[in-house]
Every structure is written in structure tokens, then in C-alpha cells.
Design an enzyme around this catalytic site. Structure first.
Site, mmCIF file in Angstrom:
data_model
loop_
_atom_site.group_PDB
_atom_site.id
_atom_site.type_symbol
_atom_site.label_atom_id
_atom_site.label_comp_id
_atom_site.label_asym_id
_atom_site.label_seq_id
_atom_site.Cartn_x
_atom_site.Cartn_y
_atom_site.Cartn_z
ATOM 1 N N HIS A 268 5.786 5.403 8.864
ATOM 2 C CA HIS A 268 6.182 6.832 8.026
ATOM 3 C C HIS A 268 5.879 7.874 8.996
ATOM 4 O O HIS A 268 5.870 9.109 8.333
ATOM 5 C CB HIS A 268 5.157 6.656 6.942
ATOM 6 C CG HIS A 268 5.473 5.608 5.748
ATOM 7 N ND1 HIS A 268 4.651 5.226 4.775
ATOM 8 C CD2 HIS A 268 6.608 4.995 5.721
ATOM 9 C CE1 HIS A 268 5.330 4.790 3.897
ATOM 10 N NE2 HIS A 268 6.472 4.686 4.466
ATOM 11 N N CYS B 81 14.625 27.756 17.924
ATOM 12 C CA CYS B 81 15.787 28.131 16.805
ATOM 13 C C CYS B 81 14.602 29.338 15.908
ATOM 14 O O CYS B 81 15.652 29.838 15.096
ATOM 15 C CB CYS B 81 16.624 27.241 16.283
ATOM 16 S SG CYS B 81 15.395 26.003 15.182
ATOM 17 N N ASN C 78 -7.592 -7.603 1.424
ATOM 18 C CA ASN C 78 -7.643 -6.115 0.118
ATOM 19 C C ASN C 78 -8.421 -6.598 -0.641
ATOM 20 O O ASN C 78 -9.438 -7.577 -0.456
ATOM 21 C CB ASN C 78 -6.061 -6.359 -0.026
ATOM 22 C CG ASN C 78 -6.121 -4.569 -0.741
ATOM 23 O OD1 ASN C 78 -6.881 -3.594 -1.566
ATOM 24 N ND2 ASN C 78 -5.750 -3.929 -0.493
ATOM 25 N N GLU D 264 -8.913 -5.279 -3.652
ATOM 26 C CA GLU D 264 -8.152 -5.488 -5.001
ATOM 27 C C GLU D 264 -6.757 -6.385 -4.640
ATOM 28 O O GLU D 264 -6.003 -6.705 -3.825
ATOM 29 C CB GLU D 264 -7.825 -4.220 -5.262
ATOM 30 C CG GLU D 264 -8.776 -2.717 -5.579
ATOM 31 C CD GLU D 264 -9.667 -3.417 -6.595
ATOM 32 O OE1 GLU D 264 -9.443 -4.009 -7.587
ATOM 33 O OE2 GLU D 264 -11.249 -2.715 -5.603
HETATM 34 C C1 BJW Z 1 -9.082 -1.286 1.709
HETATM 35 C C2 BJW Z 1 -10.068 -0.813 2.585
HETATM 36 C C3 BJW Z 1 -10.922 -0.747 2.576
HETATM 37 C C4 BJW Z 1 -9.507 0.266 0.448
HETATM 38 N N1 BJW Z 1 -10.515 -2.118 3.434
HETATM 39 N N2 BJW Z 1 -8.396 -2.748 2.111
HETATM 40 C C5 BJW Z 1 12.965 0.586 -4.343
HETATM 41 C C6 BJW Z 1 12.474 0.740 -5.780
HETATM 42 C C7 BJW Z 1 11.194 2.011 -6.454
HETATM 43 C C8 BJW Z 1 11.555 3.041 -5.940
HETATM 44 C C9 BJW Z 1 11.930 3.290 -4.833
HETATM 45 C C10 BJW Z 1 12.165 2.017 -3.548
HETATM 46 N N3 BJW Z 1 12.723 1.956 -2.715
HETATM 47 C C11 BJW Z 1 12.849 3.666 -2.557
HETATM 48 C C12 BJW Z 1 11.646 4.437 -3.203
HETATM 49 C C13 BJW Z 1 11.866 5.242 -3.742
HETATM 50 C C14 BJW Z 1 9.955 5.442 -2.738
HETATM 51 C C15 BJW Z 1 9.174 4.642 -3.530
HETATM 52 O O1 BJW Z 1 8.908 3.229 -3.047
HETATM 53 N N4 BJW Z 1 8.178 4.879 -4.361
HETATM 54 C C16 BJW Z 1 7.766 4.157 -4.999
HETATM 55 C C17 BJW Z 1 6.033 4.766 -5.466
HETATM 56 C C18 BJW Z 1 7.964 3.676 -6.756
HETATM 57 N N5 BJW Z 1 11.053 5.097 -1.203
HETATM 58 C C19 BJW Z 1 10.748 6.169 -0.541
HETATM 59 O O2 BJW Z 1 11.056 7.232 -1.262
HETATM 60 C C20 BJW Z 1 10.774 6.283 1.001
HETATM 61 N N6 BJW Z 1 11.948 6.031 1.215
HETATM 62 C C21 BJW Z 1 13.255 5.501 1.109
HETATM 63 O O3 BJW Z 1 13.361 5.029 0.650
HETATM 64 O O4 BJW Z 1 14.488 6.570 1.140
HETATM 65 C C22 BJW Z 1 15.521 5.459 0.827
HETATM 66 C C23 BJW Z 1 15.523 5.808 -0.602
HETATM 67 C C24 BJW Z 1 15.172 7.053 -1.157
HETATM 68 C C25 BJW Z 1 15.222 7.174 -2.515
HETATM 69 C C26 BJW Z 1 15.800 6.018 -3.474
HETATM 70 C C27 BJW Z 1 16.127 5.182 -2.910
HETATM 71 C C28 BJW Z 1 15.891 4.927 -1.439
HETATM 72 C C29 BJW Z 1 10.489 6.989 1.970
HETATM 73 C C30 BJW Z 1 8.264 6.185 1.919
HETATM 74 C C31 BJW Z 1 7.736 7.716 2.182
HETATM 75 C C32 BJW Z 1 5.776 7.791 1.576
HETATM 76 N N7 BJW Z 1 5.255 8.334 2.569
HETATM 77 C C33 BJW Z 1 4.049 7.995 2.007
HETATM 78 C C34 BJW Z 1 3.837 10.128 2.745
HETATM 79 C C35 BJW Z 1 3.232 10.035 4.134
HETATM 80 C C36 BJW Z 1 3.066 10.725 4.549
HETATM 81 C C37 BJW Z 1 1.732 11.363 4.501
HETATM 82 O O5 BJW Z 1 0.423 10.943 4.350
HETATM 83 O O6 BJW Z 1 1.695 12.620 3.767
HETATM 84 O O7 BJW Z 1 3.397 7.641 3.120
HETATM 85 S S1 BJW Z 1 3.566 8.219 0.669
HETATM 86 C C38 BJW Z 1 2.123 7.194 0.589
HETATM 87 O O8 BJW Z 1 1.809 5.941 0.482
HETATM 88 C C39 BJW Z 1 1.614 7.538 2.789
HETATM 89 C C40 BJW Z 1 1.499 5.916 3.034
HETATM 90 O O9 BJW Z 1 2.159 5.048 4.221
HETATM 91 C C41 BJW Z 1 2.438 5.235 1.589
HETATM 92 C C42 BJW Z 1 2.121 3.716 1.633
HETATM 93 O O10 BJW Z 1 0.056 3.641 0.604
HETATM 94 P P1 BJW Z 1 -0.424 2.747 1.335
HETATM 95 O O11 BJW Z 1 -0.533 2.677 2.415
HETATM 96 O O12 BJW Z 1 -0.663 1.486 0.781
HETATM 97 O O13 BJW Z 1 -2.194 3.267 0.485
HETATM 98 P P2 BJW Z 1 -2.622 3.431 -1.081
HETATM 99 O O14 BJW Z 1 -3.436 4.481 -1.373
HETATM 100 O O15 BJW Z 1 -1.066 3.073 -2.170
HETATM 101 O O16 BJW Z 1 -3.368 1.931 -0.866
HETATM 102 C C43 BJW Z 1 -4.334 1.233 -0.048
HETATM 103 C C44 BJW Z 1 -4.816 0.334 -0.704
HETATM 104 O O17 BJW Z 1 -6.083 0.075 0.804
HETATM 105 C C45 BJW Z 1 -5.615 0.480 -2.146
HETATM 106 O O18 BJW Z 1 -4.552 -1.520 -2.034
HETATM 107 C C46 BJW Z 1 -6.636 0.038 -1.424
HETATM 108 O O19 BJW Z 1 -7.161 -1.273 -1.923
HETATM 109 C C47 BJW Z 1 -7.436 -1.038 -0.204
HETATM 110 N N8 BJW Z 1 -8.305 -0.705 0.653
HETATM 111 N N9 BJW Z 1 -10.393 0.788 1.047
HETATM 112 C C48 BJW Z 1 -8.556 -2.639 3.103
HETATM 113 N N10 BJW Z 1 -11.596 -0.512 3.469
HETATM 114 ZN ZN ZN Z 2 15.172 24.606 16.301
#
Ligand code: BJW
Ligand code: ZN
Length: 270
Positions: free
Chosen positions: A146, A181, A244, A246
Site C-alpha cells: 500500500h 511541473c 492476532n 481477535e
Molecule cells: C494486533 C495487535 C497486536 C491489534 N498484535 N495484532 C473485493 C471485494 C470487496 C471490495 C473490494 C474488492 N476488491 C477491491 C475492493 C475495494 C477495496 C476493499 O478492499 N474494500 C473493503 C474494505 C470492503 N479495495 C481497494 O479499493 C483496493 N484497490 C483495488 O482493489 O483496486 C482495484 C479495484 C478498485 C475498486 C473496485 C474493485 C477493484 C485498495 C485498497 C487500499 C487500502 N488502503 C488503506 C490505506 C493506505 C494508506 C494509509 O495508510 O492511509 O490501507 S486502508 C487501510 O486498510 C490500510 C491498511 O493497509 C488496510 C488493511 O488494514 P489492516 O492492516 O488489516 O489493519 P486493521 O486496522 O483493519 O486491522 C488491524 C488488525 O490488527 C486487527 O485484526 C486487530 O485485531 C489486530 N491487532 N493489535 C497483532 N498488538
Molecule cells: Zn510533477
């Protein structure tokens, strides 16, 4: 392979990982929670006070680049003060000490790469002949799905560059601009609705298909396509180990499910 009662003990996790020649480690925000970086979802998560569509979409940036930069500027300042946790460091040591281990992260905080650099520096200080890799190789071994908080990209000409300076988001006029640019730069991260870097994604799926084991640490497993890296590995026959506190949608794929914080479990596991 999976059943309804995954194994919960660390020794089983160790055995599962020890038996695999190629391993991928898929990480999410939870691994950096122990370094003080907030997660996205759940209590205390970034999305508790902010709607993703207001801050992490191309539409949000087009509507209000100042607001989006204000949020990213605050996150850059916070993350710049964070250190890799014992889990980042243990994974970095593990990956540096054994061939066939690749870390694939959804995180944009750079803490895996920082842990790899620290580990490589230590190895360079070790007696000659004990280290075969350069720091660049070790840092490069982390696949960042990401993007990075500490890179900017120009929406006009596409130029992307490292950037660690503080962001002045008092007005649109003070936002960082492209040297080439003049277009207002954006954070080089992947927002909802945007495609991931195709080379990084293809390489990640290729590694997922080849892996004998997939260790999943600290991700809610709800964001695609990142989450499907674990299911691709599972379908290809890899053993899945999840760390995890959870349960997540990935838990049902897991052969070994270890409930607890990454900092407690990962150093014991690897
Ligand atoms: C612990 C702990 C400890 C706590 N030890 N553990 C197919 C189906 C449905 C939807 C889609 C699909 N394909 C695409 C989509 C749309 C969308 C998507 O997935 N939406 C869903 C949410 C429904 N995806 C996209 O848009 C992606 N693009 C794409 O696929 O392009 C083509 C396309 C576009 C449109 C339609 C179809 C195709 C891009 C996704 C980009 C995500 N960006 C972000 C922001 C990045 C920049 C930033 O940081 O600001 O990335 S969102 C955010 O979520 C960030 C993370 O990397 C990502 C994942 O989150 P993560 O890491 O899992 O964190 P949390 O907070 O969710 O979970 C934390 C976990 O840790 C928990 O389980 C806790 O229990 C645990 N935890 N403490 C160990 N101490
Ligand atoms: Zn530029």
C-alpha cells in the site's frame, strides 16, 4: 488445510513454519500497534474518528487536498517517532538468516524496512564471512503493498520521491509541490478504489502460490486484494499460521491460530 478448531499452541506454529522451504509473512497494522502506530479498525483505530472516504480516496484528495495532507502530515510526524517492535525485529532477523522468507506488508509506516536495515547493520558489524547480504538487499526484500507514508507522488507527471520533511498544511498554497511541473504532490499510498502497484502485487501472488507456509500477523483481513494473498497460499496447499488477538476472516483458513499480540508471540514463534 483448515478445520473449525485451529491449533492454538506456539510449538505447532513453530513446527508448521519450520517444515516449509518457502515462507511468506503477510502483515497488517496490528504488528505496528506494539510500536505505537494506531490501527485502522476497532476501538482506538484511525477510522473511529475519520471516515475513510473523507481521507483515503482519490475523491477526498481532489475535494480537499489540505485536509488530506493535514491527516497524513500528523501520521508522518507520529510514525517518524516510532521504532520497530520486537516483532518487526524478530521477523527481520529471521528473513535475513534464512533463504526463502519474504515479508509482504500492507503497512505504510516503513517499520519492516527499518528493522531490516538495523538487522543488516548488526550483521555487518559481525565477524567477516557471517553476513552475505547487503543492507539494500535486506530492506528491498520487504514488499510494500500500500505504498509509503514517507514518499510523495506527483499526480501530474508521476514522479515519486522519498520525503521525510514535515508538512505545512495551513493552506493549499503551503502544500508540497512537484519540482518538475508544480502540481500539488500527494502521499504515495494506495487509496480505496486505486490499483496496487502491479509489479509488487504480481510478485506477492507469485510468492503466495509458491509458499509452503504463510504467516499472517495483525491484519483484519478485510481489505482486498491484500487479504486474498493468504487465501491464494491456502489454496496452493500452504500451511497458514495466524497471529492476532481477535478472530478474522483469515482465521477460518488457519491451521494454527495464535491469539495474542505480535510482540508477545512473533519473537517466540520465529
Ligand atoms: C494486533 C495487535 C497486536 C491489534 N498484535 N495484532 C473485493 C471485494 C470487496 C471490495 C473490494 C474488492 N476488491 C477491491 C475492493 C475495494 C477495496 C476493499 O478492499 N474494500 C473493503 C474494505 C470492503 N479495495 C481497494 O479499493 C483496493 N484497490 C483495488 O482493489 O483496486 C482495484 C479495484 C478498485 C475498486 C473496485 C474493485 C477493484 C485498495 C485498497 C487500499 C487500502 N488502503 C488503506 C490505506 C493506505 C494508506 C494509509 O495508510 O492511509 O490501507 S486502508 C487501510 O486498510 C490500510 C491498511 O493497509 C488496510 C488493511 O488494514 P489492516 O492492516 O488489516 O489493519 P486493521 O486496522 O483493519 O486491522 C488491524 C488488525 O490488527 C486487527 O485484526 C486487530 O485485531 C489486530 N491487532 N493489535 C497483532 N498488538
Ligand atoms: Zn510533477
Amino acid at each position: 488445510m483448515s478445520d473449525s478448531s485451529p491449533n492454538l499452541d506456539i510449538e505447532s506454529g513453530r513446527q508448521a513454519l519450520g517444515g516449509a522451504r518457502r515462507i511468506i509473512v503477510l502483515t497488517g497494522a496490528g504488528i505496528s500497534a506494539d510500536s505505537g502506530v494506531p490501527t485502522f479498525r476497532g476501538p482506538g483505530g484511525l477510522w473511529k474518528d475519520h471516515r475513510p472516504e473523507d481521507l483515503a480516496t482519490p475523491g477526498a484528495f481532489a475535494r480537499d487536498p489540505r485536509l488530506v495532507w493535514e491527516w497524513y502530515g500528523c501520521r508522518r510526524t507520529l510514525v517518524a517517532q516510532c521504532e520497530p517492535s520486537v516483532a518487526h525485529l524478530a521477523l527481520a532477523r529471521w528473513a535475513a538468516g534464512r533463504d526463502g522468507i519474504r515479508i509482504i506488508t500492507q503497512n505504510v509506516d516503513g517499520l519492516h524496512a527499518e528493522a531490516a536495515r538495523r538487522c543488516a547493520r548488526k550483521r555487518q558489524l559481525a565477524p567477516a564471512g557471517t553476513s552475505e547480504r547487503t543492507p539494500a538487499q535486506d530492506a528491498g526484500a520487504v514488499l510494500e503493498l500500500h505504498g509509503s507514508l514517507f514518499r510523495t507522488r506527483c499526480p501530474g507527471c508521476g514522479a515519486s520521491r522519498e520525503s521525510r520533511e514535515s508538512i505545512d498544511a495551513t493552506s493549499e498554497a503551503t502544500l508540497p509541490r512537484c519540482d518538475r511541473c508544480g502540481t500539488t504532490l500527494r502521499p504515495d499510498v494506495v487509496w480505496f478504489g486505486e490499483s496496487l502497484d502491479s509489479q509488487v502485487l504480481e510478485r506477492s501472488f507469485e510468492l503466495a502460490e509458491q509458499a509452503g507456509a504463510c504467516l499472517v500477523v495483525g491484519t483484519s483481513g478485510v481489505v482486498q486484494p491484500a487479504a486474498s494473498i493468504a487465501s491464494v497460499s491456502a489454496r496452493a496447499g500452504a500451511v497458514i499460521v495466524e497471529v492476532n488477538p481477535e478472530p478474522t476472516p483469515i482465521t477460518k483458513l488457519a491451521d494454527v491460530s495464535l491469539r495474542g499480540r505480535a510482540a508477545e508471540i512473533v519473537p517466540e514463534l520465529v
